[in-house]
Design a protein around this motif. Structure first.
Motif, mmCIF file in Angstrom:
data_model
loop_
_atom_site.group_PDB
_atom_site.id
_atom_site.type_symbol
_atom_site.label_atom_id
_atom_site.label_comp_id
_atom_site.label_asym_id
_atom_site.label_seq_id
_atom_site.Cartn_x
_atom_site.Cartn_y
_atom_site.Cartn_z
ATOM 1 N N UNK A 91 43.771 50.575 40.077
ATOM 2 C CA UNK A 91 45.098 50.973 40.548
ATOM 3 C C UNK A 91 45.576 50.080 41.687
ATOM 4 N N UNK A 92 44.681 49.765 42.618
ATOM 5 C CA UNK A 92 45.050 48.894 43.735
ATOM 6 C C UNK A 92 45.430 47.504 43.232
ATOM 7 N N UNK A 93 44.629 46.961 42.318
ATOM 8 C CA UNK A 93 44.939 45.637 41.762
ATOM 9 C C UNK A 93 46.252 45.646 40.997
ATOM 10 N N UNK A 94 46.493 46.706 40.222
ATOM 11 C CA UNK A 94 47.733 46.821 39.456
ATOM 12 C C UNK A 94 48.961 46.653 40.335
ATOM 13 N N UNK A 95 48.930 47.287 41.505
ATOM 14 C CA UNK A 95 50.089 47.287 42.398
ATOM 15 C C UNK A 95 50.197 45.989 43.187
ATOM 16 N N UNK A 96 49.071 45.487 43.670
ATOM 17 C CA UNK A 96 49.099 44.403 44.649
ATOM 18 C C UNK A 96 49.194 43.006 44.049
ATOM 19 N N UNK A 97 48.688 42.809 42.834
ATOM 20 C CA UNK A 97 48.729 41.454 42.274
ATOM 21 C C UNK A 97 50.152 40.930 42.076
ATOM 22 N N UNK A 98 51.117 41.730 41.540
ATOM 23 C CA UNK A 98 52.486 41.209 41.441
ATOM 24 C C UNK A 98 53.071 40.803 42.793
ATOM 25 N N UNK A 99 52.730 41.543 43.840
ATOM 26 C CA UNK A 99 53.198 41.198 45.180
ATOM 27 C C UNK A 99 52.571 39.893 45.663
ATOM 28 N N UNK A 108 42.265 41.354 51.693
ATOM 29 C CA UNK A 108 41.255 42.366 51.989
ATOM 30 C C UNK A 108 41.412 43.583 51.093
ATOM 31 N N UNK A 109 42.657 43.993 50.852
ATOM 32 C CA UNK A 109 42.901 45.141 49.975
ATOM 33 C C UNK A 109 42.423 44.858 48.558
ATOM 34 N N UNK A 110 42.624 43.618 48.077
ATOM 35 C CA UNK A 110 42.172 43.266 46.734
ATOM 36 C C UNK A 110 40.647 43.166 46.667
ATOM 37 N N UNK A 111 40.019 42.705 47.730
ATOM 38 C CA UNK A 111 38.558 42.700 47.778
ATOM 39 C C UNK A 111 38.020 44.123 47.671
ATOM 40 N N UNK A 112 38.624 45.045 48.408
ATOM 41 C CA UNK A 112 38.222 46.446 48.329
ATOM 42 C C UNK A 112 38.394 46.969 46.904
ATOM 43 N N UNK A 113 39.475 46.564 46.253
ATOM 44 C CA UNK A 113 39.743 47.016 44.883
ATOM 45 C C UNK A 113 38.618 46.622 43.934
ATOM 46 N N UNK A 151 34.504 38.519 40.777
ATOM 47 C CA UNK A 151 35.726 38.671 41.571
ATOM 48 C C UNK A 151 35.396 38.942 43.037
ATOM 49 N N UNK A 152 34.362 39.750 43.286
ATOM 50 C CA UNK A 152 33.938 40.023 44.669
ATOM 51 C C UNK A 152 33.527 38.728 45.359
ATOM 52 N N UNK A 153 32.739 37.900 44.659
ATOM 53 C CA UNK A 153 32.272 36.631 45.229
ATOM 54 C C UNK A 153 33.457 35.721 45.566
ATOM 55 N N UNK A 154 34.465 35.676 44.693
ATOM 56 C CA UNK A 154 35.627 34.819 44.921
ATOM 57 C C UNK A 154 36.483 35.292 46.088
ATOM 58 N N UNK A 155 36.610 36.612 46.234
ATOM 59 C CA UNK A 155 37.521 37.147 47.244
ATOM 60 C C UNK A 155 36.863 37.389 48.586
ATOM 61 N N UNK A 156 35.541 37.459 48.645
ATOM 62 C CA UNK A 156 34.859 37.745 49.907
ATOM 63 C C UNK A 156 35.206 36.742 51.013
#
Length: 411
Positions: free
Chosen positions: A130-138, A94-99, A195-200
């Motif tokens: 910024x959100x994607x930068x932090x969360x993708x490695x996790x 959800x956080x990545x979708x928001x990003x 990306x939105x379509x994939x993550x929704x």
């Protein structure tokens, strides 16, 4: 019943045959990572080649033009500390979708015929990246625990390949379509919409897994701000970002002053990033197979030092070699710092925390680069001093990287 993490370890190691449903989930996760990565540099690298067109159209100076690259970095620094908390509350997906929704909004805003919209859109898209930068490695550490190097490599390749394409296409698009440079900046909303379509469909699904990772008693977050290793990783992050974002902002103008046409200068920037693509794939894999990364760090920084030194020459062949070496160094340094978030930590939550700290402080350091280089150019009316500073920064990156490469963790 096995835990989500145990299932992922089994799948990654090939010990048990994964179910079709689990394989599909991991496949969708990988596809989502690659598409989000494609949106993480292209909206920024598209700016450098057309900065002269933007200045001519809007009347802004070099300093304000530098701010177009500094603004996303300021956003990175401001937003990065909140990314782990957002993921903990709502889940990674959800956080990545928001990003990516935020990135799409920022890119779209830059299409409007307003200087204020240009700067506001740039700041907004920086918040999403910024959100994607932090969360993708996790996310990579959580979903692909035994394939971290390969997946990180694919993520880096996607990001750098589309960054390269955006640099090369900016001037041709700006000079052939009615919206001009605004179209060259706005067309990258296509990627973020994908990306939105994939993550929704995945929104909300990752909350249970994220809570599992963050609830284990042995996984309490380290006191990162008292860890010298965490600070070395942070400095490495900041210096390599400062070098990269300064280069993508001003390299086209540096080359234009040496006699390159605007289109040629844009394609040289594209060349620099395209050369970094295979490097960003190979380096994380090599880093994951070694106990420490000191040799990789040394080679990386030597490429940067020699590459920027060659830019002092006005001989086209030597300049081209310098751009290529700078591209190798840029790709390798990004691949290394992304792996540092994973290799210098013990679990996904700690990786997100280190990533958040490094990107917050690191991008705060990097944000002044494009702006400062614009000021130095206006002050000296040339690029000699800025290029000298790049060489000195590459030497500093080497010193910091040798410490960050040691085989230990922040805990």
């Amino acid at each position: 019943m096995s835990s989500p993490t145990q299932q992922q370890h089994s799948i990654a190691s090939g010990g048990d045959k994964p179910s079709k449903q689990t394989s599909q989930k991991l496949g969708m996760s990988l596809a989502g990572i690659i598409v989000i990565a494609a949106t993480m540099r292209s909206p920024i690298t598209a700016t450098g080649p057309v900065v002269d067109l933007i200045r001519s159209d809007t009347g802004i100076g070099h300093t304000m033009a530098g701010l177009l690259t500094s603004l996303p970095l300021i956003a990175f620094a401001a937003v990065s500390p909140f990314a782990p908390r957002l993921a903990k509350r709502f889940g990674l997906e959800t956080a990545l979708l928001l990003a990516v929704i935020i990135v799409t909004g920022g890119i779209t805003l830059r299409l409007l015929p307003s200087v204020l919209a240009l700067y506001a859109g740039t700041a907004i898209l920086g918040c999403g990246i910024a959100l994607s930068n932090v969360l993708l490695p996790s996310l990579i550490k959580r979903d692909f625990p035994l394939r971290v190097g390969i997946v990180t490599g694919l993520y880096s390749v996607s990001m750098n390949m589309f960054a390269s394409i955006s640099s090369g296409l900016s001037v041709p698009v700006a000079t052939t379509v009615p919206l001009g440079w605004r179209a060259s900046l706005g067309m990258w909303s296509i990627l973020s919409l994908l990306a939105v379509v994939l993550w929704l469909p995945r929104a909300g699904r990752g909350r249970k897994q994220m809570l599992y990772v963050t609830s284990q008693s042995e996984n309490a977050p380290a006191r990162l701000r008292t860890s010298s290793l965490a600070w070395f990783v942070t400095l490495f992050m900041g210096i390599q970002s400062l070098i990269f974002y300064t280069t993508i902002t001003w390299l086209p103008e540096i080359l234009a002053d040496q006699g390159f046409s605007a289109a040629s200068a844009g394609w040289m920037l594209s060349l620099m990033q395209m050369i970094s693509v295979p490097v960003t794939f190979i380096v994380p894999i090599l880093a994951g197979k070694t106990q420490n990364q000191r040799m990789l760090t040394t080679i990386t920084c030597l490429c940067l030092i020699i590459g920027y030194a060659l830019l002092f020459s006005e001989v086209p062949a030597l300049v081209t070699i310098g751009v290529a070496l700078a591209g190798i160094g840029a790709g390798a340094s990004f691949g290394l710092v992304t792996m540092f978030f994973v290799l210098r930590t013990n679990h996904a939550r700690e990786a997100a925390s280190l990533s958040g700290m490094a990107q917050s402080f690191g991008y705060m350091l990097a944000a002044g680069g494009p702006l400062l280089f614009g000021l130095m150019h206006d002050w000296t009316n040339g690029w000699t001093l800025p290029l000298l500073v790049q060489v000195l920064l590459a030497i500093g990156l080497l010193m910091t990287g040798l410490q960050a490469s040691k085989d230990r963790t922040v805990s």
